[in-house]
Each structure stands twice: as C-alpha cells, then as structure tokens.
Design an enzyme around this catalytic site. Sequence first.
Site, PDB file in Angstrom:
ATOM      1  CG  ASN A 186      41.535-112.257 -49.477  1.00 57.88           C
ATOM      2  OD1 ASN A 186      42.591-112.322 -50.106  1.00 57.88           O
ATOM      3  ND2 ASN A 186      41.346-112.877 -48.319  1.00 57.88           N
ATOM      4  CE  LYS A 240      40.014-116.167 -49.212  1.00 56.94           C
ATOM      5  NZ  LYS A 240      39.219-117.135 -48.495  1.00 56.94           N
ATOM      6  CG  HIS A 275      41.899-114.172 -44.082  1.00 58.55           C
ATOM      7  ND1 HIS A 275      41.730-115.542 -44.117  1.00 58.55           N
ATOM      8  CD2 HIS A 275      40.915-113.644 -44.844  1.00 58.55           C
ATOM      9  CE1 HIS A 275      40.682-115.814 -44.882  1.00 58.55           C
ATOM     10  NE2 HIS A 275      40.167-114.678 -45.334  1.00 58.55           N
ATOM     11  CD  GLU A 297      41.753-118.430 -46.311  1.00 63.51           C
ATOM     12  OE1 GLU A 297      42.443-117.673 -47.011  1.00 63.51           O
ATOM     13  OE2 GLU A 297      40.556-118.682 -46.568  1.00 63.51           O
ATOM     14  CD  GLU A 305      36.602-112.912 -44.192  1.00 65.12           C
ATOM     15  OE1 GLU A 305      36.130-112.782 -45.321  1.00 65.12           O
ATOM     16  OE2 GLU A 305      37.727-113.383 -43.990  1.00 65.12           O
ATOM     17  N   GLY A 312      34.504-120.018 -48.025  1.00 63.53           N
ATOM     18  CA  GLY A 312      34.704-121.005 -49.088  1.00 63.53           C
ATOM     19  C   GLY A 312      33.785-122.214 -49.031  1.00 63.53           C
ATOM     20  CB  SER A 345      29.899-118.261 -48.733  1.00 64.05           C
ATOM     21  OG  SER A 345      30.755-119.370 -48.513  1.00 64.05           O
TER      22      SER A 345
HETATM   23  P1  13P Z   1      34.976-116.761 -49.758  1.00 61.94           P
HETATM   24  O1  13P Z   1      34.224-115.540 -50.291  1.00 61.94           O
HETATM   25  O2  13P Z   1      35.645-117.546 -50.822  1.00 61.94           O
HETATM   26  O3  13P Z   1      34.126-117.547 -48.835  1.00 61.94           O
HETATM   27  O4  13P Z   1      36.182-116.172 -48.881  1.00 61.94           O
HETATM   28  C1  13P Z   1      35.909-115.201 -47.927  1.00 61.94           C
HETATM   29  C2  13P Z   1      37.173-114.685 -47.419  1.00 61.94           C
HETATM   30  O5  13P Z   1      37.921-115.391 -46.743  1.00 61.94           O
HETATM   31  C3  13P Z   1      37.547-113.303 -47.768  1.00 61.94           C
HETATM   32  O6  13P Z   1      38.628-112.859 -47.027  1.00 61.94           O
END
Ligand code: 13P
Length: 241
Positions: A8, A10, A87, A89, A159, A165, A202
Amino acid sequence: MEKIVVANLKMNMTAAYVNNYLNGIKEDINTKKVVICPPALYLPYFVRKKYSVGAQDCFYVDEGAYTGCISANQIASMGIKYTIIGHSERRQYFHETDNIVNKKVLNALENDLNVILCIGETKEEKDMLKTDKILKRQLINCLRNVNENKIENVIIAYEPIWSIGTGLIPTMKEIKSTTAYILEIVNSLYPDKKVKILYGGSVNEKNIESINKIDNLNGVLVGGASLDPHKLRKIKEVVLG
Ligand code: 13P
C-alpha cells in the site's frame, strides 16, 4: 498455503519518482502474488507494465455525480483485480463508517474485484481489552449481505491502528491469536469457506521472518517499507520464497 504480499503506497510519490520506483522494483516483483496499490492517479503506469495492481479505495456507486471518487466498476474496467477497502486512514480522515465500508465491499464484489478489507483496533480499545469485540463488530457490519459465493474474494487484513506507521507491532503470539479469532468469526458466518488473512502494521524487512512464521497468515499488507524497492523485495523473498 497460498501467500501474497500487498504493498500500500498510500499518498506517496510524485510522477518522476514513480518511474524510479518502477525501475527499482523491476521484474522480480512482477508476479501475481505481489499486489501493488499506488495512488489512483498512477494505477495505469503499473497496469501497463503488467504488475498485479490494486486500488487503495473505491466508491460504492458505479458512475454518476460523485466528484473526486473512482468506482469499483471503473477500476475493474482497467483490468485491475484488487481494491483495499476500509483502511483505518479512510475511516479516520474521511469518516468512513462500517456501513459505508459495507456498501463499498458489496459494490466492489459485484464488480468482480478482490477486496482487501481492513479491520483493526485502536490502542485505547486494545488497552481496554476490547480488541475481539471491535473486530467482531467490524466483520459482522462490513460483511453484511456478502453472499457466500463471493466471500472467498474477500481478503481480511488485520491492521491494529496503533501499529500503523509507528514501528510498534503486537507480539507474534498476539498476531496469531487475534487472526485465529478473526478466522473463527468468518468461519462462523461462512462455514466451509476459505478466506485469506493478512497482517499489516509496521511490517518491514527485519520483522518479516518472524511474522511469516505465523501459520494462519496468508501474507502481509505493507505500508512504509513498500516504498523502498529493496525492502519490498526482501519481504517478498521471505513470504513467497
Ligand atoms: P505501515 O507498514 O507503514 O505501518 O502501514 C501499514 C498499512 O497501513 C498498510 O495498509
């Protein structure tokens, strides 16, 4: 067990960097089992080069006056096979509820996409020992009215929000027991169906060896580390062998 790696990307990269990235990931990432989810604007670059590709989101109506949205129908019309939905976010910054996520899941499945459905708990919910309750609620609400003929096109991505992150990850024992719980719920809703499950939060080139040993996982959903072609390659090598 069939395994996949989902990257991803983003809202990262400008156009010039996408070309560097494509040069960096090269052919060895060009397998059906590594699904790259770039910003929507750049999807055609990856499609043209025949990568296995996913969108990061989609809307729940096929077409119409929805400024700024892209639909599952449009995504499918580009030959794209996957979309991430729900997701954290999207839930946090765009106020997507389980109900909205459910509408998106139903429409994406209707358009024959494979859905990577994200669920996970906040740190506060974890501390209050509410993880199982939250995950169960998300699964029941987000999968409402999903037909049993379509459920195997849904991949659940666990997740934990506090892990995204942050560099923090649950213990391997926690990932194992929580994903086992998720599978138990899905199996109670859809007996005899096989639904894939990924871990995300992460994931990097250092912890992937341990995460990959968790035997009920079908792979990982990678954010930050997937922006670096070397790290993505290492993760792919460990997961896919
Ligand atoms: P990180 O791997 O940066 O923690 O993000 C995970 C994520 O949100 C994947 O969709």
